[in-house]
Design a protein around this motif. Structure first.
Motif, PDB file in Angstrom:
ATOM      1  N   PRO A 118      -0.864   8.498  -6.976  1.00 56.05           N
ATOM      2  CA  PRO A 118      -0.696   9.203  -8.261  1.00 56.05           C
ATOM      3  C   PRO A 118      -0.867   8.269  -9.460  1.00 56.05           C
ATOM      4  O   PRO A 118      -1.451   8.650 -10.474  1.00 56.05           O
ATOM      5  N   ALA A 119      -0.394   7.027  -9.338  1.00 61.07           N
ATOM      6  CA  ALA A 119      -0.497   6.096 -10.480  1.00 61.07           C
ATOM      7  C   ALA A 119      -1.957   5.699 -10.714  1.00 61.07           C
ATOM      8  O   ALA A 119      -2.439   5.673 -11.855  1.00 61.07           O
ATOM      9  N   ILE A 120      -2.686   5.425  -9.644  1.00 59.26           N
ATOM     10  CA  ILE A 120      -4.105   5.046  -9.802  1.00 59.26           C
ATOM     11  C   ILE A 120      -4.886   6.221 -10.395  1.00 59.26           C
ATOM     12  O   ILE A 120      -5.704   6.049 -11.309  1.00 59.26           O
ATOM     13  N   GLN A 121      -4.565   7.420  -9.908  1.00 57.11           N
ATOM     14  CA  GLN A 121      -5.311   8.592 -10.383  1.00 57.11           C
ATOM     15  C   GLN A 121      -5.053   8.900 -11.851  1.00 57.11           C
ATOM     16  O   GLN A 121      -5.853   9.548 -12.503  1.00 57.11           O
ATOM     17  N   THR A 122      -3.914   8.431 -12.375  1.00 55.80           N
ATOM     18  CA  THR A 122      -3.661   8.674 -13.808  1.00 55.80           C
ATOM     19  C   THR A 122      -3.994   7.432 -14.647  1.00 55.80           C
ATOM     20  O   THR A 122      -3.545   7.301 -15.782  1.00 55.80           O
ATOM     21  N   GLY A 123      -4.781   6.521 -14.064  1.00 55.65           N
ATOM     22  CA  GLY A 123      -5.332   5.407 -14.854  1.00 55.65           C
ATOM     23  C   GLY A 123      -4.398   4.230 -15.082  1.00 55.65           C
ATOM     24  O   GLY A 123      -4.643   3.406 -15.959  1.00 55.65           O
ATOM     25  N   LYS A 124      -3.331   4.150 -14.278  1.00 56.06           N
ATOM     26  CA  LYS A 124      -2.394   3.016 -14.456  1.00 56.06           C
ATOM     27  C   LYS A 124      -2.883   1.759 -13.729  1.00 56.06           C
ATOM     28  O   LYS A 124      -3.731   1.842 -12.828  1.00 56.06           O
ATOM     29  N   ILE A 125      -2.273   0.632 -14.115  1.00 53.15           N
ATOM     30  CA  ILE A 125      -2.431  -0.576 -13.310  1.00 53.15           C
ATOM     31  C   ILE A 125      -1.287  -0.554 -12.305  1.00 53.15           C
ATOM     32  O   ILE A 125      -0.119  -0.456 -12.697  1.00 53.15           O
ATOM     33  N   VAL A 126      -1.621  -0.632 -11.038  1.00 51.85           N
ATOM     34  CA  VAL A 126      -0.582  -0.690 -10.002  1.00 51.85           C
ATOM     35  C   VAL A 126      -0.478  -2.138  -9.531  1.00 51.85           C
ATOM     36  O   VAL A 126      -1.480  -2.744  -9.140  1.00 51.85           O
ATOM     37  N   ILE A 127       0.741  -2.677  -9.605  1.00 50.03           N
ATOM     38  CA  ILE A 127       0.970  -4.038  -9.110  1.00 50.03           C
ATOM     39  C   ILE A 127       1.945  -3.938  -7.954  1.00 50.03           C
ATOM     40  O   ILE A 127       3.091  -3.529  -8.135  1.00 50.03           O
ATOM     41  N   THR A 128       1.487  -4.294  -6.771  1.00 49.08           N
ATOM     42  CA  THR A 128       2.393  -4.235  -5.628  1.00 49.08           C
ATOM     43  C   THR A 128       2.648  -5.622  -5.032  1.00 49.08           C
ATOM     44  O   THR A 128       1.727  -6.421  -4.885  1.00 49.08           O
ATOM     45  N   ASP A 129       3.919  -5.853  -4.754  1.00 46.09           N
ATOM     46  CA  ASP A 129       4.373  -7.067  -4.090  1.00 46.09           C
ATOM     47  C   ASP A 129       4.201  -6.791  -2.592  1.00 46.09           C
ATOM     48  O   ASP A 129       5.034  -6.124  -2.003  1.00 46.09           O
ATOM     49  N   ARG A 130       3.071  -7.178  -2.039  1.00 49.09           N
ATOM     50  CA  ARG A 130       2.602  -6.990  -0.651  1.00 49.09           C
ATOM     51  C   ARG A 130       1.886  -5.653  -0.464  1.00 49.09           C
ATOM     52  O   ARG A 130       2.245  -4.641  -1.038  1.00 49.09           O
ATOM     53  N   PHE A 131       0.843  -5.708   0.414  1.00 48.32           N
ATOM     54  CA  PHE A 131       0.100  -4.512   0.861  1.00 48.32           C
ATOM     55  C   PHE A 131      -0.530  -4.853   2.214  1.00 48.32           C
ATOM     56  O   PHE A 131       0.028  -5.676   2.954  1.00 48.32           O
ATOM     57  N   SER A 132      -1.661  -4.263   2.540  1.00 50.83           N
ATOM     58  CA  SER A 132      -2.248  -4.396   3.896  1.00 50.83           C
ATOM     59  C   SER A 132      -2.467  -5.843   4.350  1.00 50.83           C
ATOM     60  O   SER A 132      -2.387  -6.124   5.552  1.00 50.83           O
ATOM     61  N   ASP A 133      -2.780  -6.760   3.427  1.00 49.26           N
ATOM     62  CA  ASP A 133      -3.006  -8.148   3.857  1.00 49.26           C
ATOM     63  C   ASP A 133      -1.766  -8.739   4.523  1.00 49.26           C
ATOM     64  O   ASP A 133      -1.885  -9.626   5.379  1.00 49.26           O
ATOM     65  N   SER A 134      -0.571  -8.265   4.129  1.00 51.04           N
ATOM     66  CA  SER A 134       0.656  -8.747   4.796  1.00 51.04           C
ATOM     67  C   SER A 134       0.624  -8.369   6.267  1.00 51.04           C
ATOM     68  O   SER A 134       1.054  -9.141   7.136  1.00 51.04           O
ATOM     69  N   THR A 135       0.150  -7.158   6.563  1.00 55.32           N
ATOM     70  CA  THR A 135       0.110  -6.709   7.961  1.00 55.32           C
ATOM     71  C   THR A 135      -0.898  -7.549   8.750  1.00 55.32           C
ATOM     72  O   THR A 135      -0.657  -7.929   9.898  1.00 55.32           O
ATOM     73  N   ILE A 136      -2.044  -7.841   8.116  1.00 56.63           N
ATOM     74  CA  ILE A 136      -3.053  -8.660   8.807  1.00 56.63           C
ATOM     75  C   ILE A 136      -2.482 -10.066   9.067  1.00 56.63           C
ATOM     76  O   ILE A 136      -2.587 -10.610  10.164  1.00 56.63           O
ATOM     77  N   ALA A 137      -1.814 -10.632   8.030  1.00 52.07           N
ATOM     78  CA  ALA A 137      -1.295 -11.997   8.171  1.00 52.07           C
ATOM     79  C   ALA A 137      -0.110 -12.063   9.147  1.00 52.07           C
ATOM     80  O   ALA A 137      -0.086 -12.932  10.025  1.00 52.07           O
ATOM     81  N   TYR A 138       0.861 -11.151   9.001  1.00 47.30           N
ATOM     82  CA  TYR A 138       2.099 -11.240   9.803  1.00 47.30           C
ATOM     83  C   TYR A 138       1.941 -10.623  11.200  1.00 47.30           C
ATOM     84  O   TYR A 138       2.283 -11.241  12.203  1.00 47.30           O
ATOM     85  N   GLN A 139       1.463  -9.355  11.245  1.00 43.01           N
ATOM     86  CA  GLN A 139       1.383  -8.710  12.571  1.00 43.01           C
ATOM     87  C   GLN A 139       0.111  -9.152  13.312  1.00 43.01           C
ATOM     88  O   GLN A 139       0.115  -9.250  14.531  1.00 43.01           O
ATOM     89  N   GLY A 140      -0.955  -9.436  12.571  1.00 42.64           N
ATOM     90  CA  GLY A 140      -2.202  -9.886  13.196  1.00 42.64           C
ATOM     91  C   GLY A 140      -2.131 -11.360  13.560  1.00 42.64           C
ATOM     92  O   GLY A 140      -1.987 -11.715  14.729  1.00 42.64           O
ATOM     93  N   TYR A 141      -2.189 -12.224  12.552  1.00 44.09           N
ATOM     94  CA  TYR A 141      -2.201 -13.666  12.840  1.00 44.09           C
ATOM     95  C   TYR A 141      -0.840 -14.165  13.330  1.00 44.09           C
ATOM     96  O   TYR A 141      -0.763 -15.017  14.210  1.00 44.09           O
ATOM     97  N   GLY A 142       0.255 -13.661  12.767  1.00 46.21           N
ATOM     98  CA  GLY A 142       1.588 -14.139  13.147  1.00 46.21           C
ATOM     99  C   GLY A 142       1.995 -13.660  14.532  1.00 46.21           C
ATOM    100  O   GLY A 142       2.271 -14.459  15.426  1.00 46.21           O
ATOM    101  N   ARG A 143       1.996 -12.340  14.738  1.00 46.02           N
ATOM    102  CA  ARG A 143       2.448 -11.769  16.028  1.00 46.02           C
ATOM    103  C   ARG A 143       1.373 -11.810  17.095  1.00 46.02           C
ATOM    104  O   ARG A 143       1.665 -11.651  18.281  1.00 46.02           O
TER     105      ARG A 143
END
Ligand code: TMP
Length: 211
Positions: A88-113
């Motif tokens: 919803p935020a992207i669709q209304t033209g906002k800047i979305v800043i997230t502390d972690r997203f899919s790269d965390s899963t690749i790094a932790y569950q992929g490379y880590g686990r």
């Protein structure tokens, strides 16, 4: 006033104690002061349901959690986060800043686990429907300093209790993500003063916003 015609999606990544939470929030405040509409959020969490999933994931006593359950729960939290907040935020033209997203899963569950990458990528495409951050800031710090920083603020969760070898695999995994996507993922040295880290991050983001 919203200065953007279309939303921009920015993620912050890094190992434990890299300063993502502090830096991402300060950058969000800076952009709001500049007149942008910003959603500042985090994973796992960012929604009421996501927060409950976060608690399940990070409770130190949940030692018996299987790696597959862990992977599915991070994806469940992300699916909820995307539906309720990010899309919803992207669709209304906002800047979305997230502390972690899919790269965390690749790094932790992929490379880590060591979970299978094709499984991780298949699940990711179901969860995100192909949405990727426009820009990702990787805050890089050595493992000992990061863990020490978090101990200093009494932050202990299930994944932080893993051994140094695990955290090393995660950090190396992040480097591989940068190698694979150098245009999207930018490394910032998080061992510098907070002022310098902020300056480096804001230079990268302002450049991206002006494109
Ligand atoms: P945080 O403390 O930086 O908010 O992150 C919570 C923990 O969850 C941290 O140890 C990293 C881990 N994590 C994963 O393992 N996979 C993921 O997909 C995400 C989002 C976080």
């Amino acid at each position: 006033m919203d200065k953007l015609k279309k939303g921009v999606f920015i993620s912050f990544e890094g190992i434990e104690g890299s300063g993502k939470t502090t830096i991402s929030r300060l950058i969000a405040e800076m952009l709001m002061t500049d007149g942008y509409e910003v959603l500042s959020t985090y994973e796992p969490g960012g929604t009421a349901i996501g927060q409950k999933i976060r608690d399940i994931l990070l409770l130190p006593e949940h030692k018996e959690m299987s790696y597959l359950s862990e992977l599915l729960l991070y994806n469940a939290a992300r699916a909820q986060h995307l539906k309720e907040k990010i899309m919803p935020a992207i669709q209304t033209g906002k800047i979305v800043i997230t502390d972690r997203f899919s790269d965390s899963t690749i790094a932790y569950q992929g490379y880590g686990r060591g979970l299978d990458f094709s499984l991780i990528m298949t699940l990711d495409s179901i969860t995100t429907r192909g949405l990727k951050p426009d820009i990702t800031i990787l805050l890089d710090i050595d493992i000992e300093s990061g863990l020490k920083r978090n101990k200093g603020i009494n932050k202990i969760d299930r994944l932080e209790l893993e051994d140094i070898e695990f955290h090393k695999k995660v950090r190396d995994g992040y480097y591989k993500i940068v190698e694979a996507e150098p245009k999207r993922v930018k490394i910032v040295d998080a061992s510098q003063s907070i002022e310098k880290v902020l300056q480096d991050v804001s230079d990268i983001i302002k450049k991206a916003l002006s494109c």
